[in-house]
Design an enzyme around this catalytic site. Structure first.
Site, PDB file in Angstrom:
ATOM      1  N   ASP A   1       0.819  -1.204   0.000  1.00 16.08           N
ATOM      2  CA  ASP A   1       0.000   0.000   0.000  1.00 16.08           C
ATOM      3  C   ASP A   1       0.860   1.263   0.000  1.00 16.08           C
ATOM      4  O   ASP A   1       0.577   2.226  -0.727  1.00 16.08           O
ATOM      5  CB  ASP A   1      -0.922   0.001   1.221  1.00 16.08           C
ATOM      6  CG  ASP A   1      -2.075   0.972   1.077  1.00 16.08           C
ATOM      7  OD1 ASP A   1      -3.105   0.594   0.486  1.00 16.08           O
ATOM      8  OD2 ASP A   1      -1.934   2.122   1.536  1.00 16.08           O
TER       9      ASP A   1
ATOM     10  N   ALA B   1      -4.879   2.323  -0.827  1.00 15.81           N
ATOM     11  CA  ALA B   1      -4.824   1.716  -2.154  1.00 15.81           C
ATOM     12  C   ALA B   1      -5.463   0.334  -2.156  1.00 15.81           C
ATOM     13  O   ALA B   1      -6.194  -0.032  -3.085  1.00 15.81           O
ATOM     14  CB  ALA B   1      -3.380   1.638  -2.625  1.00 15.81           C
ATOM     15  N   ASP B   2      -5.191  -0.467  -1.131  1.00 17.03           N
ATOM     16  CA  ASP B   2      -5.753  -1.812  -1.058  1.00 17.03           C
ATOM     17  C   ASP B   2      -7.277  -1.784  -1.090  1.00 17.03           C
ATOM     18  O   ASP B   2      -7.916  -2.563  -1.802  1.00 17.03           O
ATOM     19  CB  ASP B   2      -5.291  -2.508   0.222  1.00 17.03           C
ATOM     20  CG  ASP B   2      -3.853  -2.986   0.147  1.00 17.03           C
ATOM     21  OD1 ASP B   2      -3.182  -2.704  -0.862  1.00 17.03           O
ATOM     22  OD2 ASP B   2      -3.402  -3.640   1.099  1.00 17.03           O
ATOM     23  N   LEU B   3      -7.858  -0.882  -0.302  1.00 16.10           N
ATOM     24  CA  LEU B   3      -9.315  -0.854  -0.180  1.00 16.10           C
ATOM     25  C   LEU B   3      -9.969  -0.172  -1.370  1.00 16.10           C
ATOM     26  O   LEU B   3     -10.989  -0.643  -1.885  1.00 16.10           O
ATOM     27  CB  LEU B   3      -9.716  -0.169   1.130  1.00 16.10           C
ATOM     28  CG  LEU B   3      -9.225  -0.862   2.398  1.00 16.10           C
ATOM     29  CD1 LEU B   3      -9.648  -0.088   3.637  1.00 16.10           C
ATOM     30  CD2 LEU B   3      -9.749  -2.291   2.470  1.00 16.10           C
TER      31      LEU B   3
END
Length: 222
Positions: free
Chosen positions: A140, A168-170
Site C-alpha cells: 500500500d 490503495a488496497d481498499l
C-alpha cells in the site's frame, strides 16, 4: 426479507490477504455465494495473522464472513481440474496472483472461457496486468507514494504521515467491485463475459481528483 441484489450469483475467490478478500466480502454482503479457494495447509496467510481470536485471526474473520471455503492445490492436475469443474457453475472468478501466474497454472481467462463462455474474471494486482510495472512487488505504501497521495498526508511543509487505513488496497478492491458489477450488467445485455483488471495503484490515483485539479490550476493543495 427482500432478495439481495447478487443473490444467485456464484463467485470463486482465489485471492488472499486484504484486497481480494475485501472485494469478495462486499459481493457476499450483496448476496453473492462466495466460495473461497485456498491452498492446502495454512490456506490464506491472513488466517494466522494477529490479532487472534482463539486460533483464528480476527483480521481473517473480519474479511471472510458469509463465505464458504475449499482447499485445492492448483499446481496439481487434480486441483486444476476440480477448479475448472467449479467454473462451469460459477459466474465470477476473482484472483490476486502476480500477472501471468494464472496462465502458467493453465487457468487463464481463455481456459476458463472453455468451461463457461460467459465467465467474468477479475484480476486484482498492484500495478495492473499490463505496463512496465506489472511484475514489480508492492505494498500500500508503494502505491500511495507513487501516486503522490502520501505527499498530501500530514501537515503542509511538515513531515509525512502514514494514513490510518490501507487506502490503495481498499480503494482498488472497490473499483474491482465496480468492474464486476458492470461486467454482470453487460453480460445481461450481451450474453458475453468480461475480463476485469483492477489495480491498487489505480485505486490510489482515483482518490486524487481535487489534488489533480489544484495541479492543473497551478495551485498547491491546502
Amino acid at each position: 426479507m427482500s432478495m439481495r441484489p447478487l443473490q444467485g450469483i456464484r463467485v470463486l475467490d482465489l485471492s488472499r490477504l486484504l484486497p481480494g478478500p475485501f472485494l469478495t466480502m462486499v459481493l457476499a454482503d450483496l448476496g453473492a455465494d462466495v466460495i473461497k479457494v485456498e491452498a492446502p495447509g495454512i490456506g490464506d496467510y491472513l488466517r494466522v495473522t494477529p490479532p487472534l481470536l482463539g486460533q483464528m485471526s480476527g483480521r481473517f474473520l473480519a474479511l471472510n464472513r458469509d463465505k464458504r471455503s475449499v482447499a485445492l492445490d492448483l499446481k496439481k492436475p487434480s486441483g486444476r481440474d476440480a477448479l475448472l469443474r467449479m467454473v462451469e457453475v460459477a459466474d465470477v472468478v476473482v484472483e490476486s496472483f502476480r500477472p501471468g501466474v494464472l496462465d502458467r497454472l493453465g487457468l487463464g481467462y481463455e481456459e476458463l472461457k472453455k468451461r463457461r463462455a460467459d465467465i467474468i474474471l477479475c484480476s486484482i494486482s498492484g500495478y495492473g496486468q499490463t505496463g512496465p510495472y506489472r511484475d514489480r512487488p508492492g505494498h500500500d505504501l508503494n502505491y500511495i507514494g507513487l501516486t503522490g497521495l502520501l505527499d498530501l498526508t500530514g501537515m503542509r511543509d511538515g513531515p509525512l504521515a502514514l494514513p490510518g487505513a490501507l487506502v490503495a488496497d481498499l480503494s482498488g478492491a472497490l473499483w474491482g467491485v465496480v468492474g464486476i458489477l458492470l461486467a454482470l450488467l453487460a453480460r445481461e445485455r450481451t450474453g458475453e463475459g468480461r475480463r476485469v483488471d483492477a489495480s491498487l495503484l489505480g485505486g490510489a490515483l482515483a482518490c486524487l481528483p481535487f489534488a489533480l485539479a489544484h495541479r492543473w490550476a497551478g495551485q498547491p493543495m491546502g
